[in-house]
Design an enzyme around this catalytic site. Structure first.
Site, PDB file in Angstrom:
ATOM      1  CE  LYS A 188     -44.221  18.250  26.362  1.00  0.00           C
ATOM      2  NZ  LYS A 188     -44.454  19.661  26.099  1.00  0.00           N
ATOM      3  CG  ASP A 207     -43.546  20.530  31.717  1.00  0.00           C
ATOM      4  OD1 ASP A 207     -42.931  20.337  32.793  1.00  0.00           O
ATOM      5  OD2 ASP A 207     -44.636  21.122  31.673  1.00  0.00           O
TER       6      ASP A 207
END
Ligand code: SF4
Length: 290
Positions: A188, A207
């Protein structure tokens, strides 16, 4: 009908109770785009027409032949996101790849607003990656305490700084594999830095917002971020990977909230069958959970 869903049918007049301002705007946006004209879009199926005409549709029933990953449906979702968030970008304040990397590490389990309160003073106090590399995690902790989980974050930031200085000549690498060698950096964070700073579409940021909304929109059935990213990379055109993640994150902040999403205001409403919708004009799919 799942608990918490309050189905409201559109008024026969075509005007929706309480639909003013942004609501009215969003409802206008719910009209099918040119891309769907003459095709069997989710808005043109007999069932959708029946729902829009106010007829009852059994909740939980999935239309025959419905494919949530149909290219026309994906294209319509992307078109509506473009209309809603044309200039979506990263909300973390930063002036360099290093500042963005630090801000992204600090944003875990925190809000961007909270991180943006901390970072200006942090980068005034320690302007370069070399300054961070000279610290111990304990020295950094007081400066980032308000972002939460500050002990782990201190270790990650100081560890990343030391490795960037020792292994990468003081420059944040623009390479996924190299970024993943930095302490505290998973896909991420690496995707945020690669996409936002280096403009490289290597993957898609996943996320908490992207996880929730990708599931609500039936773009994935997975819960593991790595698998969700792979699912999204299969259906979203590569040139949209960076913008799509920013748009979904903004959508998660503004409308598609974790609790009580603002479906009545959502331009994606007619394309969304999530079981926890708070307002619907289409059938909900009881197995589609965030
Ligand atoms: S209709 Fe509701 S649940 Fe679906 S995407 Fe929009 S805000 Fe989220």
């Amino acid at each position: 009908m799942p608990r918490g869903v309050i189905p409201r049918q559109p008024a026969k007049t075509g005007r929706h109770e309480g639909a003013r301002g942004s609501q009215a705007k969003s409802l206008r946006a719910n009209q099918p785009s040119a891309q769907f004209k003459g095709t069997e879009s989710p808005l043109h199926t007999p069932k959708a027409r029946a729902v829009q005409a106010g007829q009852k549709v059994k909740a939980g029933r999935i239309s025959k032949g419905y494919n949530p990953l149909a290219p026309e449906r994906i294209a319509e979702i992307l078109a509506r996101l473009d209309q809603l968030y044309p200039d979506a970008t990263c909300a973390l304040t930063h002036r360099s790849a290093w500042e963005l990397l630090v801000a992204t590490i600090l944003s875990a389990q925190s809000t961007d607003v909270n991180v943006n309160r901390v970072t200006p003073e942090l980068f005034r106090k320690y302007p370069t990656v070399q300054d961070f590399a000279k610290l111990t995690p304990e020295q950094l902790e007081p400066d980032i305490r308000s972002t939460g989980f500050f002990r782990n974050k201190s270790k990650s930031v100081v560890g990343a700084a030391k490795k960037i200085v020792s292994d990468f000549g003081g420059e944040v690498p623009d390479d996924m594999d190299k970024l993943l060698t930095l302490p505290g950096v998973a896909r991420k964070t690496a995707n945020v830095v690669l996409g936002t700073w280096f403009k490289q579409a290597v993957g898609i940021v996943v996320d908490t917002h992207v996880t929730r909304i990708a599931r609500r929109l039936e773009l994935t059935e997975n819960t593991d971020p790595a698998k969700i990213e792979q699912d999204l990379m299969r259906v979203i055109p590569r040139e949209k990977w960076i913008l799509f993640a920013h748009q979904i994150i903004w959508h998660g902040r503004k409308l598609c909230l974790a609790r009580r999403p603002k479906c009545v205001d959502c331009p994606l409403e007619a394309l969304c069958h999530a079981a926890d919708k708070t307002w619907t004009t289409v059938e909900v799919h009881k197995n589609v959970q965030p």
